[in-house]
Design a protein around this motif. Structure first.
Motif, short mmCIF file in Angstrom:
data_model
loop_
_atom_site.label_atom_id
_atom_site.label_comp_id
_atom_site.label_asym_id
_atom_site.label_seq_id
_atom_site.Cartn_x
_atom_site.Cartn_y
_atom_site.Cartn_z
N ALA A 41 0.99 -0.93 0.08
CA ALA A 41 -0.37 -0.21 -0.09
C ALA A 41 1.06 1.63 -0.05
O ALA A 41 0.61 2.11 -1.17
CB ALA A 41 -0.53 -0.11 1.16
N ILE A 42 2.07 1.77 0.84
CA ILE A 42 2.78 2.15 0.46
C ILE A 42 3.61 2.50 -0.78
O ILE A 42 3.55 3.86 -1.17
CB ILE A 42 3.84 1.73 1.50
N ARG A 43 3.95 1.97 -1.46
CA ARG A 43 4.02 1.82 -3.00
C ARG A 43 3.21 2.27 -3.77
O ARG A 43 3.52 2.56 -4.17
CB ARG A 43 4.49 0.15 -3.28
N ALA A 44 1.89 1.64 -3.24
CA ALA A 44 1.37 1.92 -3.85
C ALA A 44 0.47 3.78 -4.07
O ALA A 44 -0.38 3.78 -4.76
CB ALA A 44 -0.27 1.32 -4.24
N HIS A 45 1.33 4.27 -2.78
CA HIS A 45 0.54 5.70 -2.43
C HIS A 45 -0.70 5.89 -1.83
O HIS A 45 -1.86 6.63 -1.76
CB HIS A 45 0.35 6.68 -3.41
N ASP A 46 -1.04 4.54 -1.19
CA ASP A 46 -2.90 3.65 -0.56
C ASP A 46 -2.68 4.29 0.24
O ASP A 46 -3.06 3.55 1.68
CB ASP A 46 -2.60 2.77 -1.24
N GLU A 47 -3.24 5.41 0.84
CA GLU A 47 -3.01 6.12 2.02
C GLU A 47 -4.06 5.49 3.48
O GLU A 47 -4.22 4.80 4.15
CB GLU A 47 -3.13 7.44 2.71
N ASP A 48 -4.93 4.74 2.48
CA ASP A 48 -6.24 4.20 3.34
C ASP A 48 -6.49 2.88 3.57
O ASP A 48 -5.96 2.29 5.08
CB ASP A 48 -7.32 4.70 2.85
#
Length: 75
Positions: A41-48
């Motif tokens: 999720a960090i790598r995908a910039h998905d904060e939620d």
């Protein structure tokens, strides 16, 4: 104030259920699975998603979850 408390309890219940499901699916590697999902999720910039998986990881292994904070702040 009671309303906010209910929201916090509902979110905590959701996280505990997610952690228990991960334990059922992955056994002793559940915390590592949550950690890996948070990293993705960090790598995908998905904060939620990152927040969700970091909290699930914290329910299972607080020390492992702390490495996510360090990693995300450094990256």
């Amino acid at each position: 104030m009671g309303n906010n408390n209910e929201v916090v309890q509902a979110e905590d219940t959701k996280l505990i259920r997610a952690a228990l499901q991960l334990l059922a699916d992955h056994g002793l590697s559940a915390a590592q699975e949550a950690h890996s999902a948070a990293q993705k999720a960090i790598r995908a910039h998905d904060e939620d998603a990152y927040s969700h998986w970091r909290e699930v990881c914290a329910k299972l292994d607080g020390r492992l979850a702390q490495t996510l904070v360090i990693t995300s702040e450094a990256g």
